[in-house]
Design a protein around this motif. Structure first.
Motif, PDB file in Angstrom:
ATOM      1  N   ALA B  30       0.864  -1.249  -0.114  1.00  0.00           N
ATOM      2  CA  ALA B  30      -0.056  -0.089  -0.008  1.00  0.00           C
ATOM      3  C   ALA B  30       0.870   1.487  -0.037  1.00  0.00           C
ATOM      4  CB  ALA B  30      -0.912  -0.038   1.237  1.00  0.00           C
ATOM      5  N   VAL B  31       1.884   1.149   0.674  1.00  0.00           N
ATOM      6  CA  VAL B  31       3.000   2.373   0.718  1.00  0.00           C
ATOM      7  C   VAL B  31       3.518   2.363  -0.513  1.00  0.00           C
ATOM      8  CG1 VAL B  31       4.807   3.166   1.965  1.00  0.00           C
ATOM      9  CG2 VAL B  31       3.247   2.357   3.046  1.00  0.00           C
ATOM     10  N   SER B  32       3.936   1.393  -1.171  1.00  0.00           N
ATOM     11  CA  SER B  32       4.362   1.651  -2.723  1.00  0.00           C
ATOM     12  C   SER B  32       3.560   2.160  -3.524  1.00  0.00           C
ATOM     13  CB  SER B  32       4.624   0.254  -3.251  1.00  0.00           C
ATOM     14  OG  SER B  32       5.605  -0.368  -2.358  1.00  0.00           O
ATOM     15  N   ALA B  33       2.118   1.847  -3.277  1.00  0.00           N
ATOM     16  CA  ALA B  33       1.139   2.749  -4.127  1.00  0.00           C
ATOM     17  C   ALA B  33       1.080   3.866  -3.997  1.00  0.00           C
ATOM     18  CB  ALA B  33      -0.138   1.977  -4.087  1.00  0.00           C
ATOM     19  N   LEU B  34       1.293   4.145  -2.536  1.00  0.00           N
ATOM     20  CA  LEU B  34       1.309   5.801  -2.232  1.00  0.00           C
ATOM     21  C   LEU B  34       2.171   6.522  -2.666  1.00  0.00           C
ATOM     22  CD1 LEU B  34       0.021   5.513   1.551  1.00  0.00           C
ATOM     23  CD2 LEU B  34      -1.199   6.538  -0.494  1.00  0.00           C
ATOM     24  N   ALA B  35       3.490   5.822  -2.742  1.00  0.00           N
ATOM     25  CA  ALA B  35       4.690   6.698  -3.300  1.00  0.00           C
ATOM     26  C   ALA B  35       4.615   6.696  -4.683  1.00  0.00           C
ATOM     27  CB  ALA B  35       5.988   5.863  -2.940  1.00  0.00           C
ATOM     28  N   ALA B  36       4.188   5.834  -5.382  1.00  0.00           N
ATOM     29  CA  ALA B  36       4.090   5.939  -7.032  1.00  0.00           C
ATOM     30  C   ALA B  36       2.810   6.921  -7.074  1.00  0.00           C
ATOM     31  CB  ALA B  36       3.286   4.620  -7.624  1.00  0.00           C
ATOM     32  N   ALA B  37       1.808   7.186  -6.498  1.00  0.00           N
ATOM     33  CA  ALA B  37       0.778   8.194  -6.695  1.00  0.00           C
ATOM     34  C   ALA B  37       1.505   9.614  -6.331  1.00  0.00           C
ATOM     35  CB  ALA B  37      -0.340   8.077  -5.500  1.00  0.00           C
ATOM     36  N   ALA B  38       2.597   9.731  -5.334  1.00  0.00           N
ATOM     37  CA  ALA B  38       3.254  10.806  -5.129  1.00  0.00           C
ATOM     38  C   ALA B  38       3.964  11.334  -6.472  1.00  0.00           C
ATOM     39  CB  ALA B  38       3.922  10.978  -4.007  1.00  0.00           C
ATOM     40  N   LYS B  39       4.662  10.350  -7.003  1.00  0.00           N
ATOM     41  CA  LYS B  39       5.593  10.690  -7.993  1.00  0.00           C
ATOM     42  C   LYS B  39       4.546  10.955  -9.453  1.00  0.00           C
ATOM     43  CE  LYS B  39       8.788   8.423 -11.358  1.00  0.00           C
ATOM     44  NZ  LYS B  39       9.347   7.204 -11.844  1.00  0.00           N
ATOM     45  N   GLU B  40       3.569  10.516  -9.334  1.00  0.00           N
ATOM     46  CA  GLU B  40       2.587  10.687 -10.572  1.00  0.00           C
ATOM     47  C   GLU B  40       1.887  12.192 -10.254  1.00  0.00           C
ATOM     48  OE1 GLU B  40      -0.781   8.002 -12.267  1.00  0.00           O
ATOM     49  OE2 GLU B  40       1.338   6.694 -12.093  1.00  0.00           O
ATOM     50  N   ALA B  41       1.543  12.251  -9.111  1.00  0.00           N
ATOM     51  CA  ALA B  41       0.709  13.636  -8.888  1.00  0.00           C
ATOM     52  C   ALA B  41       1.569  14.879  -8.701  1.00  0.00           C
ATOM     53  CB  ALA B  41      -0.035  13.684  -7.483  1.00  0.00           C
ATOM     54  N   ILE B  42       2.849  14.888  -8.476  1.00  0.00           N
ATOM     55  CA  ILE B  42       3.675  15.984  -8.406  1.00  0.00           C
ATOM     56  C   ILE B  42       4.587  16.028  -9.663  1.00  0.00           C
ATOM     57  CG2 ILE B  42       5.398  17.019  -6.988  1.00  0.00           C
ATOM     58  CD1 ILE B  42       4.433  15.365  -4.511  1.00  0.00           C
ATOM     59  N   PRO B  43       4.146  17.028 -10.217  1.00  0.00           N
ATOM     60  CA  PRO B  43       4.570  17.209 -11.758  1.00  0.00           C
ATOM     61  C   PRO B  43       6.249  17.216 -11.992  1.00  0.00           C
ATOM     62  CG  PRO B  43       3.337  19.040 -11.367  1.00  0.00           C
ATOM     63  CD  PRO B  43       3.506  18.563 -10.132  1.00  0.00           C
ATOM     64  N   HIS B  44       7.154  17.824 -10.978  1.00  0.00           N
ATOM     65  CA  HIS B  44       8.479  17.600 -11.250  1.00  0.00           C
ATOM     66  C   HIS B  44       9.218  16.341 -10.606  1.00  0.00           C
ATOM     67  CE1 HIS B  44       8.264  21.134 -13.850  1.00  0.00           C
ATOM     68  NE2 HIS B  44       7.451  21.724 -12.960  1.00  0.00           N
ATOM     69  N   ALA B  45       8.283  15.624  -9.892  1.00  0.00           N
ATOM     70  CA  ALA B  45       9.056  14.463  -9.182  1.00  0.00           C
ATOM     71  C   ALA B  45       9.617  13.644 -10.072  1.00  0.00           C
ATOM     72  CB  ALA B  45       7.841  13.788  -8.235  1.00  0.00           C
ATOM     73  N   LEU B  46      10.999  13.152  -9.596  1.00  0.00           N
ATOM     74  CA  LEU B  46      11.821  12.210 -10.338  1.00  0.00           C
ATOM     75  C   LEU B  46      11.438  10.876  -9.813  1.00  0.00           C
ATOM     76  CD1 LEU B  46      13.744  12.170 -12.584  1.00  0.00           C
ATOM     77  CD2 LEU B  46      15.458  12.498 -10.817  1.00  0.00           C
ATOM     78  N   GLY B  47      11.239  10.914  -8.506  1.00  0.00           N
ATOM     79  CA  GLY B  47      11.040   9.637  -7.701  1.00  0.00           C
ATOM     80  C   GLY B  47      10.377   9.736  -6.397  1.00  0.00           C
ATOM     81  N   ALA B  48       9.921   8.959  -5.686  1.00  0.00           N
ATOM     82  CA  ALA B  48       9.320   9.070  -4.142  1.00  0.00           C
ATOM     83  C   ALA B  48       9.672   7.944  -3.321  1.00  0.00           C
ATOM     84  CB  ALA B  48       7.829   9.411  -4.291  1.00  0.00           C
ATOM     85  N   GLY B  49       9.529   7.902  -2.205  1.00  0.00           N
ATOM     86  CA  GLY B  49       9.758   6.754  -1.484  1.00  0.00           C
ATOM     87  C   GLY B  49       9.531   6.993   0.022  1.00  0.00           C
ATOM     88  N   VAL B  50       9.632   5.992   0.925  1.00  0.00           N
ATOM     89  CA  VAL B  50       9.526   6.409   2.376  1.00  0.00           C
ATOM     90  C   VAL B  50      10.525   5.807   3.079  1.00  0.00           C
ATOM     91  CG1 VAL B  50       8.040   5.748   4.464  1.00  0.00           C
ATOM     92  CG2 VAL B  50       6.786   6.251   2.477  1.00  0.00           C
ATOM     93  N   SER B  51      11.122   6.352   3.951  1.00  0.00           N
ATOM     94  CA  SER B  51      11.936   5.983   4.975  1.00  0.00           C
ATOM     95  C   SER B  51      11.161   5.681   6.375  1.00  0.00           C
ATOM     96  CB  SER B  51      13.175   6.936   5.231  1.00  0.00           C
ATOM     97  OG  SER B  51      13.908   7.183   4.345  1.00  0.00           O
ATOM     98  N   LEU B  52      11.497   4.218   6.666  1.00  0.00           N
ATOM     99  CA  LEU B  52      10.687   3.613   7.878  1.00  0.00           C
ATOM    100  C   LEU B  52      11.657   3.584   8.874  1.00  0.00           C
ATOM    101  CD1 LEU B  52       8.029   2.669   8.877  1.00  0.00           C
ATOM    102  CD2 LEU B  52       8.565   0.288   8.085  1.00  0.00           C
ATOM    103  N   ILE B  53      11.659   4.091  10.149  1.00  0.00           N
ATOM    104  CA  ILE B  53      12.845   4.024  11.116  1.00  0.00           C
ATOM    105  C   ILE B  53      12.146   3.170  12.259  1.00  0.00           C
ATOM    106  CG2 ILE B  53      14.311   5.183  12.476  1.00  0.00           C
ATOM    107  CD1 ILE B  53      13.924   7.581  10.079  1.00  0.00           C
ATOM    108  N   LYS B  54      12.842   2.148  12.687  1.00  0.00           N
ATOM    109  CA  LYS B  54      12.470   1.326  13.633  1.00  0.00           C
ATOM    110  C   LYS B  54      13.728   1.381  14.705  1.00  0.00           C
ATOM    111  CE  LYS B  54       9.051  -1.945  11.542  1.00  0.00           C
ATOM    112  NZ  LYS B  54       9.014  -3.322  11.322  1.00  0.00           N
ATOM    113  N   GLY B  55      13.666   1.786  15.896  1.00  0.00           N
ATOM    114  CA  GLY B  55      14.818   1.321  16.770  1.00  0.00           C
ATOM    115  C   GLY B  55      16.004   2.282  16.030  1.00  0.00           C
TER     116      GLY B  55
END
Lengths: 91, 243
Positions: B30-55
């Motif tokens: 689901a988060v991958s889909a959100l990142a893909a949506a961010a890349k598509e929705a934001i005109p100049h975005a070259l790429g998107a992603g999430v950093s998850l930080i545990k401990g």
């Protein structure tokens, strides 16, 4: 209509009406499955989903457990609030 | 009764059915889909992603492109960067131009070399607790408008909910209460079915049908009816012994 056809049409009628009862009562599949499981249902959630979508047949007893689970949940839905008469508001 | 063994296997099953239990895999999809949506929705975005930080251990989730992973890894290796700051400080960070940035000079100069010129990152928060950051990278400096930043902040909210869910520590406990109750009811119904089989010499299925009919006629749940069958059977004297 031979015996096989009539059995099939009964199965379909039960399936359709089970699905309709569930939809009308606004019951979710997970809730229905949990109740069905608690009354010794042996199908998993996907079996029930497939059954409701006419992709999978369940033994008659499992259909009845499912129907019973749904009916129990329907019986537990609180009735809609009734409008009060003027006399109900006097203390 | 030993609670642990069967419940450990059943809890996830019931949790899944109750919609309480998002597996790590489905959350990441689901988060991958959100990142893909961010890349598509934001005109100049070259790429998107999430950093998850545990401990304090950061990992990248849902990166849309390989260069996103490289830019992320660079932050993790250096131990600083816009996304790590977004997470640790709980506020959005914007590197408008990696060639002139002074906040994270080492990361910025390295990132500029790989073709990343700007980066916008928003913290992911589960309640008051920071769990990571969502970011977009662009090949042009000053790439992101205020509107773009709002879009990412919006998507980050959903990502935080999804990822926060798999980290919620009280989830297994709640599930296990539901699992216990469900299994207890199932036990009662199965025991009553056994009694009816014996009492009326019926096979399993017919015994259950019999119980279903009786419960329906009495207008009680199968569980309640099964309980009354058990009471009659295990304490046959109740009627006469009652005060």
């Amino acid at each position: 209509m031979n015996h096989r056809d009539s059995t099939a049409s009964i199965e379909d009628a039960q399936r359709r009406q089970i699905g309709r009862a569930m939809t009308r009562a606004g019951l979710s599949l997970p809730d229905v499955w949990l109740r069905y499981f608690s009354i010794t249902g042996i199908g998993d959630e996907y079996d029930i989903d497939a059954y409701l979508h006419q992709m999978f047949d369940l033994p008659a007893i499992e259909c009845d457990k499912l129907a019973h689970a749904i009916n129990e949940l329907i019986d537990e839905i609180p009735p809609a609030t009734r409008a009060p008469y003027r006399r109900d508001l006097h203390t | 009764m030993d609670d642990s063994s069967p419940l450990n296997e059943l809890a996830p099953l019931i949790g899944r059915a109750k919609g309480l239990f998002l597996t790590e895999q489905t959350a990441q999809q689901a988060v991958s889909a959100l990142a893909a949506a961010a890349k598509e929705a934001i005109p100049h975005a070259l790429g998107a992603g999430v950093s998850l930080i545990k401990g304090n251990q950061p990992t990248s989730v849902g990166a849309t492109d390989n260069f996103v992973l490289r830019a992320d890894d660079l932050q993790y290796e250096l131990g600083n960067g816009p996304c790590l700051s977004a997470w640790s400080e709980g506020r959005a960070t914007y590197v408008e131009d990696t060639e002139s940035d002074q906040h994270w000079p080492r990361w910025s100069s390295e990132a500029a070399r790989t073709g990343v010129r700007s980066c916008f990152s928003v913290p992911l928060e589960n309640g008051a607790h920071g769990i990571g950051a969502m970011k977009i990278y662009a090949a042009a400096p000053h790439a992101f408008t205020v509107q773009d930043q709002k879009v990412l902040a919006h998507l980050a909210l959903s990502a935080a909910v999804l990822l926060g869910h798999i980290q919620a520590s009280d989830t297994p406990q709640r599930i296990s209460e539901t699992a216990k109750e469900t299994l207890r009811i199932r036990d009662v119904v199965a025991a009553a079915r056994g009694i009816i089989m014996e009492r009326h010499d019926l096979p399993e299925e017919e015994a259950l049908s019999h119980l279903l009919n009786e419960a329906g006629n009495k207008g009680v749940t199968l569980h309640e009816h099964a309980q009354s069958v058990l009471r009659r059977d295990t304490r046959p004297d109740t009627l006469t012994a009652a005060p």
